[in-house]
Design a protein around this motif. Structure first.
Motif, PDB file in Angstrom:
ATOM      1  N   LEU A  46      16.783  45.124 -21.899  1.00  0.00           N
ATOM      2  CA  LEU A  46      16.556  45.746 -23.206  1.00  0.00           C
ATOM      3  C   LEU A  46      16.058  44.714 -24.209  1.00  0.00           C
ATOM      4  CD1 LEU A  46      19.502  48.174 -24.073  1.00  0.00           C
ATOM      5  CD2 LEU A  46      17.099  48.751 -23.745  1.00  0.00           C
ATOM      6  N   PRO A  47      14.946  44.974 -24.890  1.00  0.00           N
ATOM      7  CA  PRO A  47      14.560  44.110 -26.006  1.00  0.00           C
ATOM      8  C   PRO A  47      15.628  44.156 -27.093  1.00  0.00           C
ATOM      9  CG  PRO A  47      12.772  45.601 -25.380  1.00  0.00           C
ATOM     10  CD  PRO A  47      13.998  46.075 -24.666  1.00  0.00           C
ATOM     11  N   LYS A  48      15.755  43.085 -27.864  1.00  0.00           N
ATOM     12  CA  LYS A  48      16.791  43.032 -28.894  1.00  0.00           C
ATOM     13  C   LYS A  48      16.653  44.187 -29.882  1.00  0.00           C
ATOM     14  CE  LYS A  48      17.884  38.095 -28.816  1.00  0.00           C
ATOM     15  NZ  LYS A  48      17.925  36.837 -29.599  1.00  0.00           N
ATOM     16  N   GLY A  49      15.425  44.509 -30.245  1.00  0.00           N
ATOM     17  CA  GLY A  49      15.211  45.599 -31.192  1.00  0.00           C
ATOM     18  C   GLY A  49      15.679  46.931 -30.645  1.00  0.00           C
ATOM     19  N   ALA A  50      15.453  47.163 -29.348  1.00  0.00           N
ATOM     20  CA  ALA A  50      15.874  48.419 -28.729  1.00  0.00           C
ATOM     21  C   ALA A  50      17.393  48.491 -28.637  1.00  0.00           C
ATOM     22  CB  ALA A  50      15.249  48.550 -27.343  1.00  0.00           C
ATOM     23  N   GLU A  51      18.029  47.383 -28.248  1.00  0.00           N
ATOM     24  CA  GLU A  51      19.492  47.379 -28.164  1.00  0.00           C
ATOM     25  C   GLU A  51      20.113  47.640 -29.530  1.00  0.00           C
ATOM     26  OE1 GLU A  51      23.230  44.475 -26.878  1.00  0.00           O
ATOM     27  OE2 GLU A  51      21.162  43.844 -26.504  1.00  0.00           O
ATOM     28  N   ARG A  52      19.550  47.017 -30.562  1.00  0.00           N
ATOM     29  CA  ARG A  52      20.061  47.231 -31.925  1.00  0.00           C
ATOM     30  C   ARG A  52      19.924  48.694 -32.327  1.00  0.00           C
ATOM     31  NH1 ARG A  52      16.038  44.907 -34.904  1.00  0.00           N
ATOM     32  NH2 ARG A  52      15.114  46.984 -34.822  1.00  0.00           N
ATOM     33  N   ASP A  53      18.756  49.291 -32.058  1.00  0.00           N
ATOM     34  CA  ASP A  53      18.526  50.685 -32.445  1.00  0.00           C
ATOM     35  C   ASP A  53      19.437  51.637 -31.679  1.00  0.00           C
ATOM     36  OD1 ASP A  53      16.632  49.777 -34.165  1.00  0.00           O
ATOM     37  OD2 ASP A  53      14.929  50.794 -33.221  1.00  0.00           O
ATOM     38  N   ILE A  54      19.644  51.381 -30.382  1.00  0.00           N
ATOM     39  CA  ILE A  54      20.526  52.242 -29.586  1.00  0.00           C
ATOM     40  C   ILE A  54      21.956  52.127 -30.093  1.00  0.00           C
ATOM     41  CG2 ILE A  54      21.500  52.631 -27.292  1.00  0.00           C
ATOM     42  CD1 ILE A  54      18.769  51.667 -26.170  1.00  0.00           C
ATOM     43  N   ARG A  55      22.385  50.905 -30.408  1.00  0.00           N
ATOM     44  CA  ARG A  55      23.734  50.700 -30.927  1.00  0.00           C
ATOM     45  C   ARG A  55      23.929  51.473 -32.233  1.00  0.00           C
ATOM     46  NH1 ARG A  55      27.045  47.017 -29.300  1.00  0.00           N
ATOM     47  NH2 ARG A  55      25.413  45.713 -28.397  1.00  0.00           N
ATOM     48  N   GLN A  56      22.957  51.390 -33.132  1.00  0.00           N
ATOM     49  CA  GLN A  56      23.050  52.102 -34.405  1.00  0.00           C
ATOM     50  C   GLN A  56      23.008  53.614 -34.194  1.00  0.00           C
ATOM     51  OE1 GLN A  56      20.047  50.625 -37.077  1.00  0.00           O
ATOM     52  NE2 GLN A  56      20.922  48.578 -37.177  1.00  0.00           N
ATOM     53  N   PHE A  57      22.176  54.058 -33.247  1.00  0.00           N
ATOM     54  CA  PHE A  57      22.081  55.483 -32.939  1.00  0.00           C
ATOM     55  C   PHE A  57      23.423  56.020 -32.444  1.00  0.00           C
ATOM     56  CE2 PHE A  57      21.408  58.833 -29.776  1.00  0.00           C
ATOM     57  CZ  PHE A  57      20.675  59.759 -30.507  1.00  0.00           C
ATOM     58  N   VAL A  58      24.040  55.302 -31.504  1.00  0.00           N
ATOM     59  CA  VAL A  58      25.332  55.719 -30.953  1.00  0.00           C
ATOM     60  C   VAL A  58      26.385  55.771 -32.053  1.00  0.00           C
ATOM     61  CG1 VAL A  58      27.218  55.001 -29.423  1.00  0.00           C
ATOM     62  CG2 VAL A  58      24.853  54.919 -28.612  1.00  0.00           C
ATOM     63  N   TYR A  59      26.402  54.750 -32.887  1.00  0.00           N
ATOM     64  CA  TYR A  59      27.407  54.683 -33.947  1.00  0.00           C
ATOM     65  C   TYR A  59      27.220  55.819 -34.949  1.00  0.00           C
ATOM     66  CZ  TYR A  59      30.540  52.571 -37.366  1.00  0.00           C
ATOM     67  OH  TYR A  59      31.568  52.337 -38.232  1.00  0.00           O
ATOM     68  N   ARG A  60      25.974  56.096 -35.326  1.00  0.00           N
ATOM     69  CA  ARG A  60      25.718  57.170 -36.291  1.00  0.00           C
ATOM     70  C   ARG A  60      26.054  58.536 -35.715  1.00  0.00           C
ATOM     71  NH1 ARG A  60      20.340  55.901 -39.939  1.00  0.00           N
ATOM     72  NH2 ARG A  60      21.031  53.878 -40.743  1.00  0.00           N
ATOM     73  N   GLN A  61      25.755  58.733 -34.431  1.00  0.00           N
ATOM     74  CA  GLN A  61      26.099  60.006 -33.801  1.00  0.00           C
ATOM     75  C   GLN A  61      27.609  60.224 -33.817  1.00  0.00           C
ATOM     76  OE1 GLN A  61      22.931  61.471 -33.841  1.00  0.00           O
ATOM     77  NE2 GLN A  61      23.707  62.493 -32.031  1.00  0.00           N
TER      78      GLN A  61
END
Length: 203
Positions: A182-197
């Motif tokens: 995972l690119p760092k940007g993708a991991e960050r976005d997925i982490r934020q997505f999971v947290y917001r959900q």
């Protein structure tokens, strides 16, 4: 246990660890935890060993058994009509940094596989570590798949390998997939997505 930065929680039905009774706003002052909610939903004044999950942005997602002392609100500066003093009796599990936290997604996505070409599937749930995919395309354990999705604002290309296969019904399959490289940007976005959900679930 002292919560660090928590503003919401889920209270489950007595003697249940899956049926949600109500959601509450959380206020923390040092070691004092107060819950605020619109309807007491039949909670008694004193309730012992309720399953309550707290979402703390610093600690993670905290599963607990807690006790409540419920009363009507008499503070005109607090909007909710019901308040409960909360004491955490037992911490069952802490899902730190959303690494293990899995949220429902249920989005149809276009995939690409080197062995099987292009196909469409549904990402049923997702975590920072991977996702669960359902599709009518028969793939194999060890196969690699990739797709593009805007978890936040910017589209991210992600790759994953299939760890396990489930036959859901004839001609329809489920696959447990683990993210790879995972690119760092993708991991960050997925982490934020999971947290917001998860926060949306609790709001």
């Amino acid at each position: 246990m002292i919560l660090k930065n928590c503003n919401s929680c889920i209270i489950y039905e007595p003697d249940s660890e899956s049926e949600i009774l109500l959601k509450a706003r959380v206020r923390c002052m040092e070691d004092k935890i107060t819950l605020h909610f619109e309807d007491e939903n039949g909670l008694s004044e004193h309730t012992d060993r309720l399953r309550i999950d707290f979402c703390d942005s610093q600690i993670g997602y905290i599963k607990t058994f807690s006790e409540l002392e419920v009363r009507k609100n008499s503070d005109p500066y607090i909007l909710e009509p019901w308040i409960a003093d909360c004491k955490i009796l037992e911490t069952i599990e802490i899902l730190q940094r959303q690494q293990e936290l899995r949220v429902r997604m249920a989005k149809e996505v276009g995939f690409m596989s080197e062995n099987h070409g292009r196909f469409t599937g549904t990402v049923q749930n997702i975590s920072v570590g991977g996702f669960y995919l359902t599709t009518n395309k028969h793939l194999g354990v060890g196969d690699h798949v990739e797709f593009e999705y805007s978890f936040m604002k910017k589209p991210q290309e992600v790759q994953a390998s299939i760890l396990r296969e489930t036959v859901i019904k004839d001609g329809y399959f489920g696959y447990g997939c683990q993210f790879a490289n995972l690119p760092k940007g993708a991991e960050r976005d997925i982490r934020q997505f999971v947290y917001r959900q998860q926060l949306n679930k609790m709001s």
